[in-house]
Design a protein around this motif. Structure first.
Motif: not given
Length: 319
Positions: A177-198
């Motif tokens: 299994n692979f998981v999509y991960v980011v650092a806690p200070h990455h901009p994507l970390a603060a976005i709520e809900g599932p991430l869209r391709d855009e």
């Protein structure tokens, strides 16, 4: 009746070639004589016998150093090749006599647990086989390709492919299994809900370079127009994502400790989760029996615990 003068075949023995190599490396006849446990006069006599048989000068006597002439350099180059050929012949003979391969090469994909691999290598060495082990680091299609091109005897972590040539055998290691991960200070970390391709497309992805030597290799989970930071190994990908240099999928077992300590944050994407069937492969030509080293590894891989360990706890835990 007087004996015939020595011929090149008489003087160009493996011992003689080794002696010439020692003189060249030592830089003087006296130093080489000490290394070879000979008196200098005996060493000089042997070199002159070789020079007379070949009718060439191998060393320049005009300086105090034992400097090779061009003819001497060529002899040593060819001599090294001949010595390697002798070793290769001996290895082939040993393989025929004992069934052990003189060298056995593993092509290991970046997702394979190196600690487990080395533990298995330790068990192999405990048998005291006459086989030398070699490990190649590969990524994605390069792992199977190393086997197909004859650069490896066993490939671990291959992407299962039913279209490979008929003399390549494959078995499944397991599902990763692979998981999509980011650092806690990455901009994507603060976005709520599932991430869209855009949303994902606006941020740099970290990708590991496919080691395929033919074609363009494999590219996975990259969106059109997305910036990509390409690194050489899975560990480099982990390090890059820990620093917030990009985002991407990583094996869950590899990053579990970082997720537990908050050094990485797992994000859900709208696209389906990434699951990979990972396998191992080897060459099995019709009518031939596997060498004893290959058979030992295949027997070891029959163990479900071994297969699972190769895909789990893949890297060092977070400190």
């Amino acid at each position: 009746m007087a004996g015939h003068p020595p011929t090149p075949r008489d003087v160009l023995t493996p011992d003689a070639l080794g002696m010439l190599q020692e003189i060249a490396q030592s830089g003087s006849f006296a130093a080489a004589a000490r290394q070879l446990d000979l008196v200098p006069s005996a060493l000089t006599y042997r070199v002159r016998a070789i020079e007379e048989a070949l009718d060439v000068l191998l060393f320049d006597r005009s300086s105090r150093q034992a400097k090779l002439t061009e003819a001497g350099q060529e002899l040593l180059r060819e001599g090294e090749r001949l010595l390697n050929e002798i070793d290769a012949v001996a290895n082939r003979v040993k393989r025929v006599a004992t069934g052990w391969e003189p060298q056995f090469t593993l092509a290991c994909d970046g997702i394979i647990n190196r600690t487990t691999t080395l533990e298995i290598c330790g068990d192999f060495f405990a048998l005291q086989p006459p086989t030398r082990l070699r490990i190649r680091d590969e990524i994605m299609t390069g792992t199977l390709q190393a086997l197909v091109l004859g650069q490896a005897d066993l490939a671990l972590g291959v992407v299962m492919d039913t279209s490979t040539q008929t003399d390549i055998q494959q078995r499944e290691l397991g599902v990763m299994n692979f998981v999509y991960v980011v650092a806690p200070h990455h901009p994507l970390a603060a976005i709520e809900g599932p991430l869209r391709d855009e949303q994902v497309r606006q941020h740099r992805a970290v990708a590991v370079a496919d080691t395929s030597q033919r074609g363009r290799g494999m590219t996975v989970n990259l969106l059109p127009g997305q910036d990509v930071f390409t690194v050489p190994t899975m560990q480099a990908k982990v390090d890059a994502q820990l620093r917030g240099l990009g985002a991407g999928y990583l094996p869950e077992s590899m990053v579990k400790a970082y997720l537990d300590t908050g050094m990485l944050v797992q994000k859900t994407l709208e696209r389906p989760p990434r699951v990979i069937r990972s396998g191992y492969a080897w060459r099995a030509a019709p009518g031939t029996r596997p060498g004893r080293a290959l058979q030992w590894w295949l027997d070891r891989l029959e163990s479900p615990a071994t297969r699972q360990a190769l895909l789990q706890q893949a890297y060092i835990s977070a400190q």
